[in-house]
Design an enzyme around this catalytic site. Sequence first.
Site, short mmCIF file in Angstrom:
data_model
loop_
_atom_site.label_atom_id
_atom_site.label_comp_id
_atom_site.label_asym_id
_atom_site.label_seq_id
_atom_site.Cartn_x
_atom_site.Cartn_y
_atom_site.Cartn_z
N PHE A 1 0.81 -1.16 0.15
CA PHE A 1 -0.06 0.03 -0.30
C PHE A 1 0.95 1.12 0.11
O PHE A 1 1.54 1.45 0.96
CB PHE A 1 -1.01 0.16 1.29
CG PHE A 1 -1.85 1.19 1.12
CD1 PHE A 1 -2.74 1.23 0.39
CD2 PHE A 1 -1.30 2.43 1.73
CE1 PHE A 1 -3.85 2.25 0.12
CE2 PHE A 1 -2.31 3.54 1.38
CZ PHE A 1 -3.49 3.67 0.76
N ASP B 1 9.24 2.76 1.95
CA ASP B 1 8.03 3.77 2.25
C ASP B 1 7.87 3.42 3.74
O ASP B 1 7.30 2.63 4.50
CB ASP B 1 6.95 3.24 1.42
CG ASP B 1 5.67 4.09 1.78
OD1 ASP B 1 5.92 4.64 2.70
OD2 ASP B 1 4.75 3.90 0.84
N LYS C 1 2.16 10.86 7.40
CA LYS C 1 1.56 10.72 8.53
C LYS C 1 1.79 11.35 9.77
O LYS C 1 1.52 12.44 9.98
CB LYS C 1 1.22 9.00 8.59
CG LYS C 1 0.51 8.27 7.50
CD LYS C 1 -0.33 7.00 7.93
CE LYS C 1 -1.20 6.82 6.76
NZ LYS C 1 -0.85 5.80 5.78
C1 LIG Z 1 -1.01 6.01 4.31
C2 LIG Z 1 0.11 5.57 3.45
C3 LIG Z 1 0.67 6.19 2.36
C4 LIG Z 1 -0.22 7.09 1.53
O1 LIG Z 1 -0.68 8.11 2.45
P1 LIG Z 1 -1.54 9.24 2.33
O2 LIG Z 1 -1.27 10.65 2.90
O3 LIG Z 1 -2.85 8.69 2.47
O4 LIG Z 1 -1.61 9.74 0.83
C5 LIG Z 1 1.58 5.42 1.53
N1 LIG Z 1 2.36 4.49 2.01
C6 LIG Z 1 2.06 3.82 3.27
C7 LIG Z 1 2.93 2.84 3.53
C8 LIG Z 1 1.03 4.24 3.93
O5 LIG Z 1 0.77 3.82 4.97
#
Ligand SMILES: *Cc1c(COP(=O)(O)O)cnc(C)c1O
Length: 409
Positions: free
Chosen positions: A144, A229, A258
């Site tokens: 994700f 990520d 986040k």
């Molecule tokens: C939440 C998340 C994203 C996307 O972040 P948004 O602020 O919702 O665009 C990307 N990578 C990971 C691992 C995430 O948990």
Amino acid sequence: MTTPPAVTGSALAPNYHPLPVTLATGEGSWVTDTAGRRYLDLLAGYSALNFGHRHPALVAAAQAQLDRLTLTSRAFDHELLEPFAQALVGLVGPLLTGTSHLVLPMNTGAEAVETALKAARKWGYEVRGVPADRATVVVAEGNFHGRTTTIVSFSSDPDARRGFGPFTPGFVTVPYGDARRLAAAVDETTVAVLLEPVQGEQGVVVPPLDYLAAARRVCDDAGVLLVADEIQSGLGRSGATLASERFDVRPDVVTLGKALGGGILPVSAVVGRADVLEVLTAGTHGSTFGGNPLACAVGLAVIDLLTPGTLQARARALGERVGDRLDVLVDDGLLTDVRTIGLWAGVDIAPSSPGGPASGRELCERLLRRGVLAKDTHGGTNRLAPPLTIDPADLDTGLDRLADALTGP
Ligand SMILES: *Cc1c(COP(=O)(O)O)cnc(C)c1O
């Protein structure tokens, strides 16, 4: 012909199916709904609320900045932009490869991932010498990374993809956790391997202990970038500043988001080796709001909270307590599997346990009735990610209520 919209009484597009609760206020690990009922927040905004609701230091930083300057655009500099970048390099740079690092501030997580992909591609053409428009990025199944059209192009979740093509080419998907398949996917067109050190949305899937190190070796051997990520796994959640640290691995580039916004506003960033981010020269990439004064004020306060390392240690210690208690629920047959790292747990419900919930969703509904907020990820899997600041007694309360919700409505 246009089809009239279904009448639901809501003016919101139906892209979410929230639990039936309307929240009004929050403080620390607790929120209160419009009827005055209190709930313990065990989701913490998908880890955007690592420091809880309205952390006093973060609110104070935001409020002070609201009285000074909130937005300049990057057409002009402002007094907090360089300090924010320096502080973030100070916190994260030592955890990356290389000796010189840069920051590229954005807003949402998806934008940070897009930025990292653009930097990796451009670096691939200009530095690695990949033939024009042939760059590939190796990604993992179950990933994700956000919701943009390019990012859903390499999602393996049918719901995230269906109806959104045509998709962006240039991505090669391999099974998560399989280092041999990862190595086999890297070729002369590869510019980067993009991985979550722990797959949060997939249900806190922790890979084999040596997986990230193996990925590091594959990238080193091929001369390609390891992009981690850490938007959800980073900034304390895993019990370290980066989850990559828990596996003794230094990525070349990391995406953060986040919790970087302290639960107040969206703040994201790419932090990486200078020789990589340097390819994004003036005019090649940008964002109206990226690195705005309010974002930098909050981001600086977030970095201050993480610099001593005490919250990371707290996440590790509280996480062990959570792991021990969840293991008991597995032994009792109420859960089939538990995965934990730091203060972060993925739990799979036992579908056949008597009186147990039939789905992750039902477990969340039961928890809601018991004054606990949580969120299912897929099917029977739930994620627990309390604020890192949670009071241990509150954490115990939450786990008591979880055990209770697993045995009755
Ligand atoms: C939440 C998340 C994203 C996307 O972040 P948004 O602020 O919702 O665009 C990307 N990578 C990971 C691992 C995430 O948990």
